[in-house]
Motif scaffolding. Structure first.
Motif, PDB file in Angstrom:
ATOM      1  N   ASN A  25       0.834  -1.209   0.000  1.00 13.71           N
ATOM      2  CA  ASN A  25       0.000   0.000   0.000  1.00 13.71           C
ATOM      3  C   ASN A  25       0.864   1.252   0.000  1.00 13.71           C
ATOM      4  OD1 ASN A  25      -2.420  -1.404   0.002  1.00 13.71           O
ATOM      5  ND2 ASN A  25      -2.540  -1.461   2.216  1.00 13.71           N
ATOM      6  N   VAL A  26       1.914   1.251   0.820  1.00 14.16           N
ATOM      7  CA  VAL A  26       2.828   2.392   0.858  1.00 14.16           C
ATOM      8  C   VAL A  26       3.503   2.561  -0.502  1.00 14.16           C
ATOM      9  CG1 VAL A  26       4.968   3.276   1.872  1.00 14.16           C
ATOM     10  CG2 VAL A  26       3.232   2.239   3.336  1.00 14.16           C
ATOM     11  N   LEU A  27       3.886   1.457  -1.112  1.00 18.40           N
ATOM     12  CA  LEU A  27       4.525   1.505  -2.428  1.00 18.40           C
ATOM     13  C   LEU A  27       3.602   2.140  -3.463  1.00 18.40           C
ATOM     14  CD1 LEU A  27       6.869   0.748  -4.326  1.00 18.40           C
ATOM     15  CD2 LEU A  27       5.804  -1.507  -4.569  1.00 18.40           C
ATOM     16  N   GLU A  28       2.353   1.734  -3.461  1.00 20.29           N
ATOM     17  CA  GLU A  28       1.380   2.313  -4.396  1.00 20.29           C
ATOM     18  C   GLU A  28       1.241   3.818  -4.180  1.00 20.29           C
ATOM     19  OE1 GLU A  28      -2.362   0.242  -4.214  1.00 20.29           O
ATOM     20  OE2 GLU A  28      -1.401  -1.704  -4.549  1.00 20.29           O
ATOM     21  N   GLU A  29       1.158   4.222  -2.923  1.00 20.51           N
ATOM     22  CA  GLU A  29       1.038   5.647  -2.612  1.00 20.51           C
ATOM     23  C   GLU A  29       2.284   6.415  -3.054  1.00 20.51           C
ATOM     24  OE1 GLU A  29       0.237   5.898   1.576  1.00 20.51           O
ATOM     25  OE2 GLU A  29      -1.663   4.820   1.384  1.00 20.51           O
ATOM     26  N   GLU A  30       3.446   5.835  -2.812  1.00 20.52           N
ATOM     27  CA  GLU A  30       4.700   6.496  -3.186  1.00 20.52           C
ATOM     28  C   GLU A  30       4.829   6.601  -4.707  1.00 20.52           C
ATOM     29  OE1 GLU A  30       7.984   8.684  -2.246  1.00 20.52           O
ATOM     30  OE2 GLU A  30       6.526   7.858  -0.829  1.00 20.52           O
ATOM     31  N   GLU A  31       4.429   5.540  -5.414  1.00 18.18           N
ATOM     32  CA  GLU A  31       4.470   5.582  -6.879  1.00 18.18           C
ATOM     33  C   GLU A  31       3.513   6.637  -7.419  1.00 18.18           C
ATOM     34  OE1 GLU A  31       5.704   1.032  -8.103  1.00 18.18           O
ATOM     35  OE2 GLU A  31       3.609   1.427  -7.626  1.00 18.18           O
ATOM     36  N   GLU A  32       2.346   6.732  -6.822  1.00 21.69           N
ATOM     37  CA  GLU A  32       1.377   7.742  -7.249  1.00 21.69           C
ATOM     38  C   GLU A  32       1.922   9.149  -7.003  1.00 21.69           C
ATOM     39  OE1 GLU A  32      -3.124   9.204  -6.135  1.00 21.69           O
ATOM     40  OE2 GLU A  32      -2.647   7.068  -5.943  1.00 21.69           O
ATOM     41  N   ALA A  33       2.521   9.347  -5.832  1.00 23.94           N
ATOM     42  CA  ALA A  33       3.104  10.650  -5.520  1.00 23.94           C
ATOM     43  C   ALA A  33       4.230  10.979  -6.499  1.00 23.94           C
ATOM     44  CB  ALA A  33       3.623  10.664  -4.084  1.00 23.94           C
ATOM     45  N   TYR A  34       5.061  10.005  -6.801  1.00 22.60           N
ATOM     46  CA  TYR A  34       6.170  10.208  -7.745  1.00 22.60           C
ATOM     47  C   TYR A  34       5.650  10.579  -9.130  1.00 22.60           C
ATOM     48  CZ  TYR A  34      10.287   9.207 -10.589  1.00 22.60           C
ATOM     49  OH  TYR A  34      11.335   9.297 -11.480  1.00 22.60           O
ATOM     50  N   ASN A  35       4.607   9.888  -9.550  1.00 22.09           N
ATOM     51  CA  ASN A  35       4.038  10.157 -10.877  1.00 22.09           C
ATOM     52  C   ASN A  35       3.392  11.541 -10.961  1.00 22.09           C
ATOM     53  OD1 ASN A  35       4.845   7.693 -11.936  1.00 22.09           O
ATOM     54  ND2 ASN A  35       2.967   6.665 -11.300  1.00 22.09           N
ATOM     55  N   ASN A  36       3.060  12.117  -9.815  1.00 26.48           N
ATOM     56  CA  ASN A  36       2.464  13.450  -9.795  1.00 26.48           C
ATOM     57  C   ASN A  36       3.490  14.570  -9.687  1.00 26.48           C
ATOM     58  OD1 ASN A  36      -0.256  12.681 -10.077  1.00 26.48           O
ATOM     59  ND2 ASN A  36      -0.369  12.150  -7.924  1.00 26.48           N
ATOM     60  N   ILE A  37       4.760  14.196  -9.526  1.00 18.64           N
ATOM     61  CA  ILE A  37       5.830  15.198  -9.511  1.00 18.64           C
ATOM     62  C   ILE A  37       6.131  15.571 -10.961  1.00 18.64           C
ATOM     63  CG2 ILE A  37       8.271  15.616  -8.957  1.00 18.64           C
ATOM     64  CD1 ILE A  37       8.019  13.553  -6.716  1.00 18.64           C
ATOM     65  N   PRO A  38       6.267  16.843 -11.271  1.00 17.00           N
ATOM     66  CA  PRO A  38       6.639  17.220 -12.641  1.00 17.00           C
ATOM     67  C   PRO A  38       7.933  16.510 -13.060  1.00 17.00           C
ATOM     68  CG  PRO A  38       6.077  19.164 -11.355  1.00 17.00           C
ATOM     69  CD  PRO A  38       6.111  18.008 -10.403  1.00 17.00           C
ATOM     70  N   GLU A  39       7.979  16.094 -14.320  1.00 11.07           N
ATOM     71  CA  GLU A  39       9.120  15.309 -14.813  1.00 11.07           C
ATOM     72  C   GLU A  39      10.454  15.980 -14.555  1.00 11.07           C
ATOM     73  OE1 GLU A  39       9.048  13.460 -18.661  1.00 11.07           O
ATOM     74  OE2 GLU A  39       6.878  13.159 -18.520  1.00 11.07           O
ATOM     75  N   ASN A  40      10.504  17.287 -14.702  1.00 14.16           N
ATOM     76  CA  ASN A  40      11.783  17.974 -14.521  1.00 14.16           C
ATOM     77  C   ASN A  40      12.250  17.967 -13.068  1.00 14.16           C
ATOM     78  OD1 ASN A  40       9.727  19.749 -13.805  1.00 14.16           O
ATOM     79  ND2 ASN A  40      10.899  21.557 -14.369  1.00 14.16           N
ATOM     80  N   LEU A  41      11.364  17.623 -12.125  1.00 12.23           N
ATOM     81  CA  LEU A  41      11.740  17.560 -10.715  1.00 12.23           C
ATOM     82  C   LEU A  41      11.896  16.128 -10.194  1.00 12.23           C
ATOM     83  CD1 LEU A  41       9.444  20.359  -9.245  1.00 12.23           C
ATOM     84  CD2 LEU A  41      11.862  20.519  -9.872  1.00 12.23           C
ATOM     85  N   GLN A  42      11.498  15.167 -11.004  1.00  9.79           N
ATOM     86  CA  GLN A  42      11.559  13.775 -10.555  1.00  9.79           C
ATOM     87  C   GLN A  42      12.985  13.329 -10.248  1.00  9.79           C
ATOM     88  OE1 GLN A  42       9.429  11.502 -13.516  1.00  9.79           O
ATOM     89  NE2 GLN A  42       7.473  11.847 -12.492  1.00  9.79           N
ATOM     90  N   ASP A  43      13.948  13.796 -11.026  1.00  5.58           N
ATOM     91  CA  ASP A  43      15.331  13.385 -10.796  1.00  5.58           C
ATOM     92  C   ASP A  43      15.887  13.944  -9.495  1.00  5.58           C
ATOM     93  OD1 ASP A  43      15.408  11.885 -13.104  1.00  5.58           O
ATOM     94  OD2 ASP A  43      16.279  13.498 -14.320  1.00  5.58           O
TER      95      ASP A  43
END
Length: 71
Positions: A25-43
């Protein structure tokens, strides 16, 4: 192995499965949060490292479950 120790292993398996489910469940939430970060800030985020670590932990728990089920 006697029945008392078998029961303890079964209880441990239940707990490990609960922990694994919580981590999924935590993994799913973290992946969702990551996917909502603008691409230029993901790195610049450590989210991908966290995702990888949680995934590895889940895999390790799955390995433990398989070993215990073989007993």
């Amino acid at each position: 192995m006697n029945n008392t120790r078998r029961k303890k292993i079964q209880q441990a398996l239940l707990l490990i499965n609960q922990v694994s489910s919580m981590l999924e469940n935590v993994l799913e939430e973290e992946e969702e949060a990551y996917n909502n970060i603008p691409e230029n800030l993901q790195d610049s985020s450590n989210s991908q490292e966290v995702i990888d670590d949680i995934s590895e932990a889940i895999g390790s728990l799955e390995d433990i479950v398989m070993l215990l089920e073989e007993l």
